[in-house]
Design a protein around this motif. Structure first.
Motif, PDB file in Angstrom:
ATOM      1  N   GLN A  48       0.829  -1.202   0.000  1.00 28.66           N
ATOM      2  CA  GLN A  48       0.000   0.000   0.000  1.00 28.66           C
ATOM      3  C   GLN A  48       0.866   1.257   0.000  1.00 28.66           C
ATOM      4  O   GLN A  48       0.570   2.236  -0.691  1.00 28.66           O
ATOM      5  CB  GLN A  48      -0.925  -0.019   1.224  1.00 28.66           C
ATOM      6  N   LEU A  49       1.960   1.211   0.766  1.00 27.48           N
ATOM      7  CA  LEU A  49       2.863   2.356   0.774  1.00 27.48           C
ATOM      8  C   LEU A  49       3.515   2.552  -0.596  1.00 27.48           C
ATOM      9  O   LEU A  49       3.653   3.680  -1.078  1.00 27.48           O
ATOM     10  CB  LEU A  49       3.941   2.152   1.844  1.00 27.48           C
ATOM     11  N   LEU A  50       3.947   1.440  -1.202  1.00 29.41           N
ATOM     12  CA  LEU A  50       4.583   1.539  -2.515  1.00 29.41           C
ATOM     13  C   LEU A  50       3.615   2.063  -3.576  1.00 29.41           C
ATOM     14  O   LEU A  50       3.975   2.908  -4.413  1.00 29.41           O
ATOM     15  CB  LEU A  50       5.146   0.172  -2.919  1.00 29.41           C
ATOM     16  N   ARG A  51       2.370   1.561  -3.588  1.00 32.24           N
ATOM     17  CA  ARG A  51       1.366   2.023  -4.557  1.00 32.24           C
ATOM     18  C   ARG A  51       1.081   3.512  -4.369  1.00 32.24           C
ATOM     19  O   ARG A  51       0.892   4.263  -5.328  1.00 32.24           O
ATOM     20  CB  ARG A  51       0.090   1.225  -4.404  1.00 32.24           C
ATOM     21  N   GLY A  52       1.038   3.979  -3.102  1.00 31.47           N
ATOM     22  CA  GLY A  52       0.776   5.399  -2.882  1.00 31.47           C
ATOM     23  C   GLY A  52       1.905   6.278  -3.387  1.00 31.47           C
ATOM     24  O   GLY A  52       1.672   7.343  -3.963  1.00 31.47           O
ATOM     25  N   GLN A  53       3.156   5.829  -3.142  1.00 30.52           N
ATOM     26  CA  GLN A  53       4.293   6.595  -3.627  1.00 30.52           C
ATOM     27  C   GLN A  53       4.311   6.639  -5.162  1.00 30.52           C
ATOM     28  O   GLN A  53       4.602   7.676  -5.784  1.00 30.52           O
ATOM     29  CB  GLN A  53       5.590   5.972  -3.102  1.00 30.52           C
ATOM     30  N   ARG A  54       4.004   5.491  -5.841  1.00 27.52           N
ATOM     31  CA  ARG A  54       3.936   5.446  -7.302  1.00 27.52           C
ATOM     32  C   ARG A  54       2.867   6.398  -7.839  1.00 27.52           C
ATOM     33  O   ARG A  54       3.109   7.167  -8.772  1.00 27.52           O
ATOM     34  CB  ARG A  54       3.619   4.037  -7.777  1.00 27.52           C
ATOM     35  N   ALA A  55       1.697   6.331  -7.266  1.00 24.77           N
ATOM     36  CA  ALA A  55       0.600   7.165  -7.758  1.00 24.77           C
ATOM     37  C   ALA A  55       0.938   8.644  -7.637  1.00 24.77           C
ATOM     38  O   ALA A  55       0.607   9.450  -8.521  1.00 24.77           O
ATOM     39  CB  ALA A  55      -0.671   6.840  -6.968  1.00 24.77           C
ATOM     40  N   GLU A  56       1.603   9.061  -6.570  1.00 27.41           N
ATOM     41  CA  GLU A  56       1.954  10.468  -6.402  1.00 27.41           C
ATOM     42  C   GLU A  56       2.964  10.913  -7.456  1.00 27.41           C
ATOM     43  O   GLU A  56       2.835  11.998  -8.050  1.00 27.41           O
ATOM     44  CB  GLU A  56       2.529  10.677  -4.983  1.00 27.41           C
ATOM     45  N   LEU A  57       3.980  10.060  -7.737  1.00 28.91           N
ATOM     46  CA  LEU A  57       4.970  10.430  -8.748  1.00 28.91           C
ATOM     47  C   LEU A  57       4.367  10.460 -10.153  1.00 28.91           C
ATOM     48  O   LEU A  57       4.658  11.372 -10.949  1.00 28.91           O
ATOM     49  CB  LEU A  57       6.145   9.449  -8.714  1.00 28.91           C
ATOM     50  N   LEU A  58       3.543   9.476 -10.492  1.00 29.87           N
ATOM     51  CA  LEU A  58       2.917   9.448 -11.813  1.00 29.87           C
ATOM     52  C   LEU A  58       2.005  10.646 -11.999  1.00 29.87           C
ATOM     53  O   LEU A  58       1.870  11.175 -13.111  1.00 29.87           O
ATOM     54  CB  LEU A  58       2.142   8.142 -12.006  1.00 29.87           C
ATOM     55  N   ARG A  59       1.364  11.075 -10.943  1.00 31.05           N
ATOM     56  CA  ARG A  59       0.498  12.264 -11.052  1.00 31.05           C
ATOM     57  C   ARG A  59       1.334  13.498 -11.355  1.00 31.05           C
ATOM     58  O   ARG A  59       0.963  14.330 -12.182  1.00 31.05           O
ATOM     59  CB  ARG A  59      -0.292  12.445  -9.768  1.00 31.05           C
ATOM     60  N   ARG A  60       2.487  13.615 -10.664  1.00 34.11           N
ATOM     61  CA  ARG A  60       3.332  14.769 -10.899  1.00 34.11           C
ATOM     62  C   ARG A  60       3.998  14.716 -12.285  1.00 34.11           C
ATOM     63  O   ARG A  60       4.309  15.761 -12.862  1.00 34.11           O
ATOM     64  CB  ARG A  60       4.401  14.831  -9.799  1.00 34.11           C
TER      65      ARG A  60
ATOM     66  N   ASP B  57      15.235  -0.215 -14.265  1.00 33.18           N
ATOM     67  CA  ASP B  57      14.875  -0.001 -12.851  1.00 33.18           C
ATOM     68  C   ASP B  57      13.776   1.026 -12.710  1.00 33.18           C
ATOM     69  O   ASP B  57      12.883   0.914 -11.850  1.00 33.18           O
ATOM     70  CB  ASP B  57      16.115   0.442 -12.068  1.00 33.18           C
ATOM     71  N   ILE B  58      13.822   2.076 -13.586  1.00 32.07           N
ATOM     72  CA  ILE B  58      12.786   3.115 -13.497  1.00 32.07           C
ATOM     73  C   ILE B  58      11.431   2.547 -13.885  1.00 32.07           C
ATOM     74  O   ILE B  58      10.414   2.804 -13.238  1.00 32.07           O
ATOM     75  CB  ILE B  58      13.170   4.302 -14.383  1.00 32.07           C
ATOM     76  N   ILE B  59      11.365   1.779 -14.987  1.00 29.80           N
ATOM     77  CA  ILE B  59      10.081   1.212 -15.427  1.00 29.80           C
ATOM     78  C   ILE B  59       9.565   0.219 -14.398  1.00 29.80           C
ATOM     79  O   ILE B  59       8.378   0.174 -14.089  1.00 29.80           O
ATOM     80  CB  ILE B  59      10.260   0.544 -16.802  1.00 29.80           C
ATOM     81  N   ALA B  60      10.479  -0.607 -13.796  1.00 32.52           N
ATOM     82  CA  ALA B  60      10.048  -1.599 -12.802  1.00 32.52           C
ATOM     83  C   ALA B  60       9.508  -0.914 -11.546  1.00 32.52           C
ATOM     84  O   ALA B  60       8.566  -1.395 -10.913  1.00 32.52           O
ATOM     85  CB  ALA B  60      11.216  -2.521 -12.460  1.00 32.52           C
ATOM     86  N   SER B  61      10.102   0.196 -11.153  1.00 30.24           N
ATOM     87  CA  SER B  61       9.663   0.878  -9.937  1.00 30.24           C
ATOM     88  C   SER B  61       8.355   1.619 -10.133  1.00 30.24           C
ATOM     89  O   SER B  61       7.508   1.682  -9.233  1.00 30.24           O
ATOM     90  CB  SER B  61      10.753   1.867  -9.474  1.00 30.24           C
ATOM     91  N   LEU B  62       8.157   2.198 -11.410  1.00 32.20           N
ATOM     92  CA  LEU B  62       6.947   2.991 -11.612  1.00 32.20           C
ATOM     93  C   LEU B  62       5.762   2.152 -12.056  1.00 32.20           C
ATOM     94  O   LEU B  62       4.617   2.420 -11.665  1.00 32.20           O
ATOM     95  CB  LEU B  62       7.224   4.075 -12.653  1.00 32.20           C
ATOM     96  N   TRP B  63       6.038   1.106 -12.891  1.00 31.76           N
ATOM     97  CA  TRP B  63       4.891   0.370 -13.435  1.00 31.76           C
ATOM     98  C   TRP B  63       5.010  -1.142 -13.261  1.00 31.76           C
ATOM     99  O   TRP B  63       4.155  -1.890 -13.707  1.00 31.76           O
ATOM    100  CB  TRP B  63       4.778   0.654 -14.949  1.00 31.76           C
ATOM    101  N   GLY B  64       6.058  -1.605 -12.571  1.00 32.43           N
ATOM    102  CA  GLY B  64       6.271  -3.033 -12.446  1.00 32.43           C
ATOM    103  C   GLY B  64       5.410  -3.674 -11.372  1.00 32.43           C
ATOM    104  O   GLY B  64       4.570  -3.033 -10.726  1.00 32.43           O
TER     105      GLY B  64
END
Length: 440
Positions: free
Chosen positions: A370-382, A410-417
């Motif tokens: 849940q923490l990881l998904r929240g961090q991803r969603a915030e970065l993708l929004r920005r 690594d960037i693609i795996a962290s943002l959308w993996g």
């Protein structure tokens, strides 16, 4: 066997001789020695007066507040040791109402704080004002102090020209004699010692009772009472009886007022009924004449015992209570159930330890995804890449790789993996996301 019997017989004969000698030469006698005043007599100056009234059939008792007047019967007698105890007009009204119903009040006028030069008292006396009585300077003050007699007994009395030190040495010399000489000295002292002190006849007040018995009183006339009715018979509520010490006196040592069915006796010297003076002249008989047929109440100032006296008086109770408290504390400290637990650490853990403990807790509770998904969603929004297609993702990964120095994989795996399945992968993804966030 014969020697043993001789020893036993000799021992019995010796014991019999001792018993016969003791019964023959032993003489029993009793001797009464005056050790001075006891603790109760030192605390209560009217103890002898109470015992005398009890001996003549009255019921003496003590009180410490004027509210006692509300429960007194009409035939009772109330002795007030100082008029200052009647401290306001309401108390004066209560006292006068009780007197009018038939009670007898004996009041000692307050003389403390009396200004000799201005002939007035510093404090207001409500009772004297109600009776229209004033305090006046009297004769030279008499000396009734006998401290050695109170301390050492009746034998220690000052002579006419004898200092306290000489009297004490004379007393020690007398008690140091042998028994026969001491008895003769005590008998001689008893024959020579008068009951009354040496007083000039003109300093005595002679009165006559209703039964025709003449008696004498010795007042301390340093302060006297004055009422306008002493000089003018037409004054209202004047005293009905009084007596002067000297004939040319303007004021008197005591006076009596009639109020309704009762009587108020006002005087300036209450020491005539103290334990050291009640036996002089006819002071005790005078107190008996003033007392009624009911109970006699002594209203004196409240006396508070010293801390040392209370400690001595309740030492046993205090020791017992302290022992019980100590025993209870020992039982409380000794009580234990089960094995002894180790003492908790007094140090607080560091911030890194606290963060590590929180991370382990979130990982065990499956909160890390849940923490990881929240961090991803915030970065993708920005980055405005929430719904980006694969081509747009690749171009964005190139730009971010150039800015952060991370690989595009690594960037693609962290943002959308796929979310991390282990602690190591979760840590790597979060570190990558934080580096991306730092360059935005």
């Amino acid at each position: 066997m014969t020697v043993k019997r001789l020893l036993i017989g000799g021992s019995l004969l010796f014991c019999a001789l001792l018993v016969w000698g003791f019964l023959t030469f032993f003489e029993r006698y009793t001797e009464e020695r005056d050790r001075g005043w006891g603790p109760e007599a030192r605390r209560n100056r009217f103890l002898a007066a109470e015992q005398y009234l009890a001996a003549v059939g009255l019921e003496p008792r003590r009180a410490e507040n004027l509210s006692v007047v509300n429960g007194l019967s009409a035939d009772a007698t109330l002795f007030i040791a100082s008029s200052s105890l009647v401290y306001n007009p309401q108390r004066v009204a209560e006292l006068l109402d009780w007197v009018q119903s038939g009670g007898h009040a004996i009041v000692v006028a307050r003389t403390e704080g009396f200004d000799v030069e201005e002939q007035r008292s510093e404090a207001r006396d409500w009772l004297l004002e109600a009776l229209n009585v004033s305090i006046m300077q009297g004769h030279e003050e008499y000396d009734f102090a006998q401290p050695l007699q109170q301390l050492l007994g009746e034998d220690a009395e000052l002579g006419p020209q004898q200092s306290p030190g000489e009297a004490l040495r004379e007393y020690n010399r007398r008690i140091g004699k042998d028994d026969s000489t001491q008895k003769e000295a005590q008998a001689e002292i008893a024959r020579e010692k008068p009951r009354n002190p040496e007083v000039e006849p003109q300093d005595l007040v002679s009165l006559t009772s209703d039964s025709g018995v003449e008696f004498q009183l010795h007042f301390n006339a340093s302060h006297l009472l004055y009422h306008p009715g002493l000089d003018d018979n037409t004054v209202a509520d004047a005293p009905v009886f009084w007596a002067r010490v000297w004939r040319d006196d303007e004021a008197v040592p005591f006076m009596q007022f009639e109020r309704g069915s009762g009587v108020i006796t006002l005087l300036t010297d209450s020491e005539i009924w103290h334990s050291q003076r009640i036996g002089h002249f006819d002071h005790a008989y005078f107190l008996q004449l003033l007392a009624g047929n009911g109970e006699f109440v002594f209203l004196t100032r409240p006396r508070f015992e010293s801390l040392s006296y209370l400690a001595r008086k309740y030492a046993a109770e205090g020791f017992f209570a302290g022992a019980l408290a100590l025993l209870g504390w020992l039982l409380l400290r000794a009580r234990r159930f089960g094995p002894l637990q180790p003492a908790p650490e007094a140090k607080r853990r560091s911030l890194l330890e606290h963060i590590s403990a929180c991370g382990h807790y979130y990982w065990q509770q499956d909160h890390c995804e849940q923490l990881l998904r929240g961090q991803r969603a915030e970065l993708l929004r920005r980055l405005s890449a929430t719904d980006a297609d694969p081509g747009s993702r690749h171009k964005l990964a190139e730009r971010l790789s150039a800015a952060t120095g991370l690989s595009e994989h690594d960037i693609i795996a962290s943002l959308w993996g796929i979310p991390a399945a282990s602690e190591e992968s979760f840590t790597e993804h979060m570190r990558t996301l934080q580096r991306i966030e730092a360059v935005l």
